[in-house]
Design a protein around this motif. Structure first.
Motif, PDB file in Angstrom:
ATOM      1  N   GLY A  14       0.641  -0.675   0.380  1.00  0.00           N
ATOM      2  CA  GLY A  14      -0.359  -0.068  -0.463  1.00  0.00           C
ATOM      3  C   GLY A  14       0.564   0.955   0.054  1.00  0.00           C
ATOM      4  N   PHE A  15       1.825   1.308   0.409  1.00  0.00           N
ATOM      5  CA  PHE A  15       3.142   2.015   0.828  1.00  0.00           C
ATOM      6  C   PHE A  15       3.710   2.805  -0.154  1.00  0.00           C
ATOM      7  CE2 PHE A  15       2.166   2.775   5.135  1.00  0.00           C
ATOM      8  CZ  PHE A  15       3.050   3.750   5.318  1.00  0.00           C
ATOM      9  N   LEU A  16       3.769   1.585  -1.589  1.00  0.00           N
ATOM     10  CA  LEU A  16       4.543   1.936  -1.978  1.00  0.00           C
ATOM     11  C   LEU A  16       3.243   2.236  -3.971  1.00  0.00           C
ATOM     12  CD1 LEU A  16       6.280  -1.388  -2.179  1.00  0.00           C
ATOM     13  CD2 LEU A  16       7.414   0.553  -2.541  1.00  0.00           C
ATOM     14  N   ALA A  17       2.633   1.341  -3.748  1.00  0.00           N
ATOM     15  CA  ALA A  17       1.471   2.264  -4.839  1.00  0.00           C
ATOM     16  C   ALA A  17       0.951   3.412  -4.594  1.00  0.00           C
ATOM     17  CB  ALA A  17       0.137   1.276  -4.438  1.00  0.00           C
ATOM     18  N   LEU A  18       1.088   4.085  -2.891  1.00  0.00           N
ATOM     19  CA  LEU A  18       0.882   5.320  -3.056  1.00  0.00           C
ATOM     20  C   LEU A  18       1.542   6.057  -3.411  1.00  0.00           C
ATOM     21  CD1 LEU A  18      -1.438   5.408  -0.061  1.00  0.00           C
ATOM     22  CD2 LEU A  18      -2.369   6.056  -1.675  1.00  0.00           C
ATOM     23  N   ALA A  19       3.438   6.113  -3.260  1.00  0.00           N
ATOM     24  CA  ALA A  19       4.348   6.626  -3.414  1.00  0.00           C
ATOM     25  C   ALA A  19       4.217   7.283  -5.168  1.00  0.00           C
ATOM     26  CB  ALA A  19       5.611   6.031  -2.824  1.00  0.00           C
ATOM     27  N   VAL A  20       4.136   5.747  -5.782  1.00  0.00           N
ATOM     28  CA  VAL A  20       4.120   5.612  -7.148  1.00  0.00           C
ATOM     29  C   VAL A  20       2.897   6.516  -7.476  1.00  0.00           C
ATOM     30  CG1 VAL A  20       3.751   4.275  -8.736  1.00  0.00           C
ATOM     31  CG2 VAL A  20       5.261   3.336  -7.838  1.00  0.00           C
ATOM     32  N   LEU A  21       2.186   6.492  -6.811  1.00  0.00           N
ATOM     33  CA  LEU A  21       0.971   7.949  -7.210  1.00  0.00           C
ATOM     34  C   LEU A  21       1.489   9.237  -7.088  1.00  0.00           C
ATOM     35  CD1 LEU A  21      -2.646   5.807  -6.469  1.00  0.00           C
ATOM     36  CD2 LEU A  21      -1.355   6.392  -9.029  1.00  0.00           C
ATOM     37  N   LEU A  22       2.467   9.820  -5.847  1.00  0.00           N
ATOM     38  CA  LEU A  22       2.763  10.546  -6.134  1.00  0.00           C
ATOM     39  C   LEU A  22       4.083  10.854  -6.959  1.00  0.00           C
ATOM     40  CD1 LEU A  22       2.095  10.673  -1.868  1.00  0.00           C
ATOM     41  CD2 LEU A  22       1.081  11.758  -3.807  1.00  0.00           C
ATOM     42  N   LEU A  23       4.547   9.969  -7.563  1.00  0.00           N
ATOM     43  CA  LEU A  23       5.963  10.410  -7.947  1.00  0.00           C
ATOM     44  C   LEU A  23       5.352  11.212  -9.162  1.00  0.00           C
ATOM     45  CD1 LEU A  23       7.855   7.414  -8.167  1.00  0.00           C
ATOM     46  CD2 LEU A  23       8.475   9.879  -6.949  1.00  0.00           C
ATOM     47  N   ASN A  24       6.390  11.969  -9.779  1.00  0.00           N
ATOM     48  CA  ASN A  24       6.342  12.952 -10.787  1.00  0.00           C
ATOM     49  C   ASN A  24       6.116  11.526 -12.079  1.00  0.00           C
ATOM     50  OD1 ASN A  24       5.803  15.751 -10.117  1.00  0.00           O
ATOM     51  ND2 ASN A  24       8.145  15.822  -9.850  1.00  0.00           N
ATOM     52  N   PRO A  25       6.082  11.710 -13.474  1.00  0.00           N
ATOM     53  CA  PRO A  25       6.105  10.797 -14.384  1.00  0.00           C
ATOM     54  C   PRO A  25       7.733  10.155 -14.802  1.00  0.00           C
ATOM     55  CG  PRO A  25       5.033  12.806 -15.030  1.00  0.00           C
ATOM     56  CD  PRO A  25       5.008  13.394 -14.028  1.00  0.00           C
ATOM     57  N   GLN A  26       8.787  11.060 -14.033  1.00  0.00           N
ATOM     58  CA  GLN A  26      10.252  10.486 -14.341  1.00  0.00           C
ATOM     59  C   GLN A  26      10.442  10.261 -12.779  1.00  0.00           C
ATOM     60  OE1 GLN A  26      11.362   9.364 -17.564  1.00  0.00           O
ATOM     61  NE2 GLN A  26       9.488   9.866 -17.833  1.00  0.00           N
ATOM     62  N   GLY A  27       9.910  10.034 -11.936  1.00  0.00           N
ATOM     63  CA  GLY A  27      10.174  10.288 -10.802  1.00  0.00           C
ATOM     64  C   GLY A  27      11.091   8.718 -10.300  1.00  0.00           C
ATOM     65  N   GLU A  28      11.924   8.896  -9.376  1.00  0.00           N
ATOM     66  CA  GLU A  28      12.494   7.954  -9.001  1.00  0.00           C
ATOM     67  C   GLU A  28      12.195   7.063  -7.436  1.00  0.00           C
ATOM     68  OE1 GLU A  28      16.820   7.535 -10.117  1.00  0.00           O
ATOM     69  OE2 GLU A  28      16.603   9.728 -10.448  1.00  0.00           O
ATOM     70  N   LEU A  29      12.354   5.787  -7.678  1.00  0.00           N
ATOM     71  CA  LEU A  29      11.793   5.074  -6.279  1.00  0.00           C
ATOM     72  C   LEU A  29      12.242   4.103  -5.860  1.00  0.00           C
ATOM     73  CD1 LEU A  29       8.642   4.159  -4.763  1.00  0.00           C
ATOM     74  CD2 LEU A  29       9.492   2.463  -4.787  1.00  0.00           C
ATOM     75  N   VAL A  30      13.425   3.929  -4.572  1.00  0.00           N
ATOM     76  CA  VAL A  30      14.304   3.021  -4.031  1.00  0.00           C
ATOM     77  C   VAL A  30      13.548   2.735  -3.117  1.00  0.00           C
ATOM     78  CG1 VAL A  30      16.667   2.726  -3.600  1.00  0.00           C
ATOM     79  CG2 VAL A  30      16.555   4.744  -5.064  1.00  0.00           C
ATOM     80  N   ALA A  31      13.494   1.551  -2.260  1.00  0.00           N
ATOM     81  CA  ALA A  31      12.896   1.353  -1.651  1.00  0.00           C
ATOM     82  C   ALA A  31      13.169  -0.414  -1.245  1.00  0.00           C
ATOM     83  CB  ALA A  31      11.062   0.737  -1.859  1.00  0.00           C
ATOM     84  N   ILE A  32      13.085  -0.764   0.280  1.00  0.00           N
ATOM     85  CA  ILE A  32      13.553  -1.900   0.800  1.00  0.00           C
ATOM     86  C   ILE A  32      11.992  -2.734   0.364  1.00  0.00           C
ATOM     87  CG2 ILE A  32      14.098  -3.185   2.969  1.00  0.00           C
ATOM     88  CD1 ILE A  32      15.427  -0.908   3.488  1.00  0.00           C
ATOM     89  N   VAL A  33      11.793  -4.008   0.229  1.00  0.00           N
ATOM     90  CA  VAL A  33      10.581  -4.603   0.064  1.00  0.00           C
ATOM     91  C   VAL A  33      11.005  -6.057   0.162  1.00  0.00           C
ATOM     92  CG1 VAL A  33       9.590  -3.084  -1.492  1.00  0.00           C
ATOM     93  CG2 VAL A  33      11.088  -4.661  -2.808  1.00  0.00           C
ATOM     94  N   PRO A  34      10.353  -6.514   0.447  1.00  0.00           N
ATOM     95  CA  PRO A  34      10.849  -8.639   1.163  1.00  0.00           C
ATOM     96  C   PRO A  34      10.085  -8.864  -0.381  1.00  0.00           C
ATOM     97  CG  PRO A  34       8.481  -8.238   0.956  1.00  0.00           C
ATOM     98  CD  PRO A  34       8.818  -6.733   1.419  1.00  0.00           C
ATOM     99  N   ARG A  35      11.312 -10.208  -0.366  1.00  0.00           N
ATOM    100  CA  ARG A  35      11.511 -11.338  -1.866  1.00  0.00           C
ATOM    101  C   ARG A  35       9.969 -11.354  -2.043  1.00  0.00           C
ATOM    102  NH1 ARG A  35      15.761 -15.972   0.168  1.00  0.00           N
ATOM    103  NH2 ARG A  35      13.006 -15.909   1.481  1.00  0.00           N
ATOM    104  N   SER A  36       9.168 -11.698  -1.187  1.00  0.00           N
ATOM    105  CA  SER A  36       7.612 -11.902  -1.972  1.00  0.00           C
ATOM    106  C   SER A  36       6.737 -10.567  -2.836  1.00  0.00           C
ATOM    107  CB  SER A  36       6.811 -11.857  -0.698  1.00  0.00           C
ATOM    108  OG  SER A  36       6.778 -11.292   0.291  1.00  0.00           O
ATOM    109  N   PHE A  37       7.530  -9.947  -2.515  1.00  0.00           N
ATOM    110  CA  PHE A  37       6.883  -8.966  -3.589  1.00  0.00           C
ATOM    111  C   PHE A  37       7.224  -9.249  -4.691  1.00  0.00           C
ATOM    112  CE2 PHE A  37       7.182  -4.258  -5.962  1.00  0.00           C
ATOM    113  CZ  PHE A  37       5.257  -4.239  -5.552  1.00  0.00           C
ATOM    114  N   CYS A  38       8.037  -9.857  -5.211  1.00  0.00           N
ATOM    115  CA  CYS A  38       8.578 -10.298  -7.054  1.00  0.00           C
ATOM    116  C   CYS A  38       7.421 -11.261  -7.113  1.00  0.00           C
ATOM    117  CB  CYS A  38      10.224 -10.585  -6.574  1.00  0.00           C
ATOM    118  SG  CYS A  38      11.811  -9.159  -6.420  1.00  0.00           S
ATOM    119  N   ASN A  39       7.475 -12.055  -6.205  1.00  0.00           N
ATOM    120  CA  ASN A  39       5.656 -13.061  -6.595  1.00  0.00           C
ATOM    121  C   ASN A  39       4.917 -11.898  -7.461  1.00  0.00           C
ATOM    122  OD1 ASN A  39       7.790 -14.724  -5.784  1.00  0.00           O
ATOM    123  ND2 ASN A  39       7.018 -14.630  -3.173  1.00  0.00           N
TER     124      ASN A  39
END
Length: 181
Positions: free
Chosen positions: A156-181
């Motif tokens: 949920g945090f990640l999705a909100l952050a993406v929605l708040l970024l400028n179109p060319q914005g950059e995001l660096v986050a720590i996510v659990p391995r399961s996110f890649c599933n």
């Protein structure tokens, strides 16, 4: 533990900050669930140490926990002191509020009859909280308001952050391995 918080070491924070592309313009950083501000401070330090520095850095950091917010405020104040000697205009704003609630309310109102201006960010750095969201929780309702359906708070945090970024914005986050599933 109740909030699903896991603090980030300074070594990891510096590594994360080093992953951002060079910045030449004005920077607006989003740090949701900021804790004591270690990620914001690492980002600021990284930007100040680059050969091409931004003209200005504005940091918006959210923290819900009362004790951690006091430390976050101190971290942002220290960044302001350092900035005065670098030629970089600095604005650090700590938001003592629930990021999910505030972001979902802002984004939900964006396309309403009486829209509010939504702050967009050029960069986001985060170590979001890790815990499950109950189906009847306020978090589920807030996220659903903006079309986000998830069972994990970090996504949920990640999705909100993406929605708040400028179109060319950059995001660096720590996510659990399961996110890649």
């Amino acid at each position: 533990a109740d909030l699903g918080q896991f603090m980030t070491s300074s070594v990891i924070a510096r590594f994360m900050a080093s992953l951002f592309s060079d910045t030449q313009n004005d920077v607006t950083l989003l740090d949701p669930g900021a804790g004591v501000g270690s990620l914001s401070a690492a980002f600021f330090e990284e930007m100040c140490g680059r050969s091409v520095r931004p003209a200005s850095i504005a940091i918006h950091a959210w923290e819900l926990d009362d004790v951690l917010f006091k430390y976050l405020s101190g971290t942002l104040s220290e960044c302001a002191k350092v900035a005065s000697g670098t030629g970089i205009h600095f604005d650090g704003q700590g938001h003592h509020a629930d990021f999910v609630e505030e972001a979902s309310m802002l984004l939900g109102d964006e396309n309403s009859l009486f829209p509010r201006t939504v702050q967009r960010f050029t960069h986001c750095i985060m170590n979001p909280p890790y815990r499950k969201i109950q189906s009847a929780s306020k978090y589920r309702a807030w996220l659903s308001r903006v079309g986000i359906e998830t069972t994990n708070l970090y996504s949920g945090f990640l999705a909100l952050a993406v929605l708040l970024l400028n179109p060319q914005g950059e995001l660096v986050a720590i996510v659990p391995r399961s996110f890649c599933n």
